[in-house]
Scaffold this motif. Structure first.
Motif, PDB file in Angstrom:
ATOM      1  N   GLY A  24       4.125  11.441 -13.485  1.00 10.07           N
ATOM      2  CA  GLY A  24       3.376  12.196 -14.758  1.00 10.07           C
ATOM      3  C   GLY A  24       1.982  11.689 -14.700  1.00 10.07           C
ATOM      4  O   GLY A  24       1.266  11.032 -14.015  1.00 10.07           O
ATOM      5  N   GLU A  25       1.267  12.052 -15.804  1.00  9.83           N
ATOM      6  CA  GLU A  25      -0.077  11.908 -16.205  1.00  9.83           C
ATOM      7  C   GLU A  25      -0.461  10.462 -16.039  1.00  9.83           C
ATOM      8  O   GLU A  25      -1.480  10.152 -15.682  1.00  9.83           O
ATOM      9  CB  GLU A  25      -0.709  12.591 -17.251  1.00  9.83           C
ATOM     10  CG  GLU A  25      -2.186  12.420 -17.529  1.00  9.83           C
ATOM     11  CD  GLU A  25      -2.397  13.165 -18.812  1.00  9.83           C
ATOM     12  OE1 GLU A  25      -3.330  12.713 -19.460  1.00  9.83           O
ATOM     13  OE2 GLU A  25      -2.009  14.305 -19.154  1.00  9.83           O
ATOM     14  N   ARG A  26       0.448   9.708 -16.605  1.00  9.20           N
ATOM     15  CA  ARG A  26       0.084   8.238 -16.814  1.00  9.20           C
ATOM     16  C   ARG A  26       1.583   7.676 -16.192  1.00  9.20           C
ATOM     17  O   ARG A  26       2.394   7.238 -16.932  1.00  9.20           O
ATOM     18  CB  ARG A  26      -0.172   7.806 -18.226  1.00  9.20           C
ATOM     19  CG  ARG A  26      -1.226   8.298 -18.693  1.00  9.20           C
ATOM     20  CD  ARG A  26      -1.595   7.754 -19.953  1.00  9.20           C
ATOM     21  NE  ARG A  26      -1.603   6.357 -19.940  1.00  9.20           N
ATOM     22  CZ  ARG A  26      -1.920   5.229 -21.052  1.00  9.20           C
ATOM     23  NH1 ARG A  26      -1.636   6.055 -22.333  1.00  9.20           N
ATOM     24  NH2 ARG A  26      -2.053   4.193 -20.958  1.00  9.20           N
ATOM     25  N   PRO A  27       1.523   7.516 -14.831  1.00  4.87           N
ATOM     26  CA  PRO A  27       2.893   6.795 -14.245  1.00  4.87           C
ATOM     27  C   PRO A  27       3.284   5.525 -15.030  1.00  4.87           C
ATOM     28  O   PRO A  27       2.435   4.668 -15.089  1.00  4.87           O
ATOM     29  CB  PRO A  27       2.665   6.735 -12.707  1.00  4.87           C
ATOM     30  CG  PRO A  27       1.389   7.504 -12.459  1.00  4.87           C
ATOM     31  CD  PRO A  27       0.674   7.560 -13.789  1.00  4.87           C
ATOM     32  N   ALA A  28       4.584   5.190 -15.384  1.00  4.90           N
ATOM     33  CA  ALA A  28       5.051   3.981 -15.762  1.00  4.90           C
ATOM     34  C   ALA A  28       5.888   3.173 -14.737  1.00  4.90           C
ATOM     35  O   ALA A  28       5.944   1.979 -15.077  1.00  4.90           O
ATOM     36  CB  ALA A  28       5.988   4.450 -17.155  1.00  4.90           C
ATOM     37  N   ALA A  29       6.019   4.004 -13.858  1.00  3.64           N
ATOM     38  CA  ALA A  29       6.797   3.167 -12.725  1.00  3.64           C
ATOM     39  C   ALA A  29       6.428   3.850 -11.225  1.00  3.64           C
ATOM     40  O   ALA A  29       6.079   4.740 -11.269  1.00  3.64           O
ATOM     41  CB  ALA A  29       8.432   3.137 -13.100  1.00  3.64           C
ATOM     42  N   PHE A  30       6.897   2.983 -10.367  1.00  2.00           N
ATOM     43  CA  PHE A  30       6.502   3.446  -8.854  1.00  2.00           C
ATOM     44  C   PHE A  30       8.032   3.328  -8.073  1.00  2.00           C
ATOM     45  O   PHE A  30       8.860   2.526  -8.422  1.00  2.00           O
ATOM     46  CB  PHE A  30       5.480   2.643  -8.269  1.00  2.00           C
ATOM     47  CG  PHE A  30       4.281   2.459  -9.173  1.00  2.00           C
ATOM     48  CD1 PHE A  30       3.283   3.388  -9.115  1.00  2.00           C
ATOM     49  CD2 PHE A  30       4.250   1.715 -10.132  1.00  2.00           C
ATOM     50  CE1 PHE A  30       2.076   3.442  -9.737  1.00  2.00           C
ATOM     51  CE2 PHE A  30       3.229   1.434 -10.948  1.00  2.00           C
ATOM     52  CZ  PHE A  30       2.044   2.515 -10.728  1.00  2.00           C
ATOM     53  N   ALA A  31       7.947   4.002  -7.113  1.00  2.00           N
ATOM     54  CA  ALA A  31       9.122   4.105  -6.052  1.00  2.00           C
ATOM     55  C   ALA A  31       8.827   4.108  -4.575  1.00  2.00           C
ATOM     56  O   ALA A  31       7.761   4.679  -4.132  1.00  2.00           O
ATOM     57  CB  ALA A  31      10.154   5.287  -6.559  1.00  2.00           C
ATOM     58  N   HIS A  32       9.783   3.170  -3.710  1.00  2.00           N
ATOM     59  CA  HIS A  32       9.696   3.384  -2.421  1.00  2.00           C
ATOM     60  C   HIS A  32      10.974   3.486  -1.931  1.00  2.00           C
ATOM     61  O   HIS A  32      12.115   3.202  -2.394  1.00  2.00           O
ATOM     62  CB  HIS A  32       8.998   2.157  -1.963  1.00  2.00           C
ATOM     63  CG  HIS A  32       7.774   1.591  -2.275  1.00  2.00           C
ATOM     64  ND1 HIS A  32       7.317   1.188  -3.347  1.00  2.00           N
ATOM     65  CD2 HIS A  32       6.661   1.790  -1.388  1.00  2.00           C
ATOM     66  CE1 HIS A  32       5.801   1.117  -3.311  1.00  2.00           C
ATOM     67  NE2 HIS A  32       5.319   1.376  -2.090  1.00  2.00           N
ATOM     68  N   LEU A  33      11.001   4.477  -0.818  1.00  4.66           N
ATOM     69  CA  LEU A  33      12.259   4.477  -0.063  1.00  4.66           C
ATOM     70  C   LEU A  33      12.237   3.936   1.234  1.00  4.66           C
ATOM     71  O   LEU A  33      11.317   3.801   1.868  1.00  4.66           O
ATOM     72  CB  LEU A  33      12.411   6.167   0.122  1.00  4.66           C
ATOM     73  CG  LEU A  33      12.238   6.950  -1.152  1.00  4.66           C
ATOM     74  CD1 LEU A  33      12.269   8.458  -0.864  1.00  4.66           C
ATOM     75  CD2 LEU A  33      13.466   6.850  -2.023  1.00  4.66           C
ATOM     76  N   ALA A  34      13.730   3.488   1.595  1.00 15.19           N
ATOM     77  CA  ALA A  34      14.037   2.779   2.900  1.00 15.19           C
ATOM     78  C   ALA A  34      14.449   3.922   3.780  1.00 15.19           C
ATOM     79  O   ALA A  34      15.613   4.596   3.313  1.00 15.19           O
ATOM     80  CB  ALA A  34      15.049   1.790   2.790  1.00 15.19           C
ATOM     81  N   GLN A  35      14.079   4.391   4.772  1.00 12.71           N
ATOM     82  CA  GLN A  35      14.500   5.205   5.737  1.00 12.71           C
ATOM     83  C   GLN A  35      15.188   4.709   7.207  1.00 12.71           C
ATOM     84  O   GLN A  35      14.473   3.623   7.545  1.00 12.71           O
ATOM     85  CB  GLN A  35      13.287   6.402   6.193  1.00 12.71           C
ATOM     86  CG  GLN A  35      13.164   7.167   5.047  1.00 12.71           C
ATOM     87  CD  GLN A  35      12.190   8.224   5.696  1.00 12.71           C
ATOM     88  OE1 GLN A  35      10.797   7.819   5.883  1.00 12.71           O
ATOM     89  NE2 GLN A  35      12.423   9.521   5.800  1.00 12.71           N
ATOM     90  N   ASP A  36      16.172   5.096   7.453  1.00 12.63           N
ATOM     91  CA  ASP A  36      16.756   4.723   8.974  1.00 12.63           C
ATOM     92  C   ASP A  36      15.951   5.042   9.988  1.00 12.63           C
ATOM     93  O   ASP A  36      15.283   6.313  10.092  1.00 12.63           O
ATOM     94  CB  ASP A  36      18.159   5.247   9.039  1.00 12.63           C
ATOM     95  CG  ASP A  36      18.575   4.734  10.086  1.00 12.63           C
ATOM     96  OD1 ASP A  36      19.073   3.635  10.214  1.00 12.63           O
ATOM     97  OD2 ASP A  36      18.710   5.712  11.291  1.00 12.63           O
ATOM     98  N   ASP A  37      15.665   4.173  10.770  1.00 14.98           N
ATOM     99  CA  ASP A  37      14.503   4.253  11.682  1.00 14.98           C
ATOM    100  C   ASP A  37      14.909   5.481  12.726  1.00 14.98           C
ATOM    101  O   ASP A  37      14.133   6.022  13.503  1.00 14.98           O
ATOM    102  CB  ASP A  37      14.172   2.878  12.469  1.00 14.98           C
ATOM    103  CG  ASP A  37      13.519   2.120  11.611  1.00 14.98           C
ATOM    104  OD1 ASP A  37      12.676   2.464  10.669  1.00 14.98           O
ATOM    105  OD2 ASP A  37      13.435   0.631  12.058  1.00 14.98           O
ATOM    106  N   GLU A  38      16.195   5.417  13.104  1.00  8.54           N
ATOM    107  CA  GLU A  38      16.657   6.666  14.158  1.00  8.54           C
ATOM    108  C   GLU A  38      16.885   7.964  13.492  1.00  8.54           C
ATOM    109  O   GLU A  38      16.462   8.915  13.856  1.00  8.54           O
ATOM    110  CB  GLU A  38      17.949   5.791  14.693  1.00  8.54           C
ATOM    111  CG  GLU A  38      17.671   4.602  15.590  1.00  8.54           C
ATOM    112  CD  GLU A  38      18.835   4.239  16.023  1.00  8.54           C
ATOM    113  OE1 GLU A  38      19.930   4.719  16.310  1.00  8.54           O
ATOM    114  OE2 GLU A  38      18.986   3.077  16.431  1.00  8.54           O
TER     115      GLU A  38
END
Length: 160
Positions: free
Chosen positions: A43-57
């Motif tokens: 949103g306009e003022r993010p309150a949180a952040f996220a990262h994703l883990a992806q399988d390398d293969e």
């Protein structure tokens, strides 16, 4: 591979949040909607952040972390509070959880943040052992308190 979440990832993040809640035996407690997550993360003022883990293969997303900034008056510096860390059961043990935590530690180091903190359920021995293997230590001298639902409303409502 760890990557920053995008708005297109919100439905998947919502699914992962629900999977985490089920793992923590609290599936019926999830009230967050995709729209609420979208607003909180992008949103306009993010309150949180996220990262994703992806399988390398396969490139499949197998886990995520969701976090926000805190501030320590004693240290005079920001830190990161890790709200959620989840790796799907079939992908555990392959280094995805460690990679997510390493990414947050990297952000802390590069940004001058002095703490990376989170809570873990007392019964979750596999996670506790994992965190200890990384050098994390429990803060046994503190007890977390929470106001929510009726208690929060009662305390926060205007008095007649």
């Amino acid at each position: 591979m760890i990557r920053t979440a995008t708005p297109a990832d919100v439905p998947l993040i919502h699914t992962l949040v629900r999977e985490l809640a089920a793992y923590e035996k609290a599936a019926d407690e999830v009230k967050a909607t995709e729209e609420q997550l979208r607003e909180a993360l992008f949103g306009e003022r993010p309150a949180a952040f996220a990262h994703l883990a992806q399988d390398d293969e396969s490139g499949e997303v197998v886990g995520f972390c969701l976090w926000f900034l805190t501030f320590s008056t004693w240290r005079g510096a920001c830190g990161i509070y890790l709200e959620d860390l989840y790796v799907r059961p079939e992908a555990r043990g392959a280094g995805h959880g460690k990679a997510l935590l390493a990414e947050l530690a990297r952000i802390c180091v590069e940004s001058g943040y002095e703490r990376l903190e989170w809570a873990v359920l007392n019964w979750n021995e596999p996670s506790i052992n994992f965190y200890k293997s990384l050098g994390a230590r429990p803060q046994d001298e503190w007890t977390v308190y929470r106001l929510a639902d009726d208690a929060l409303t009662a305390l926060g409502s205007p008095r007649p």
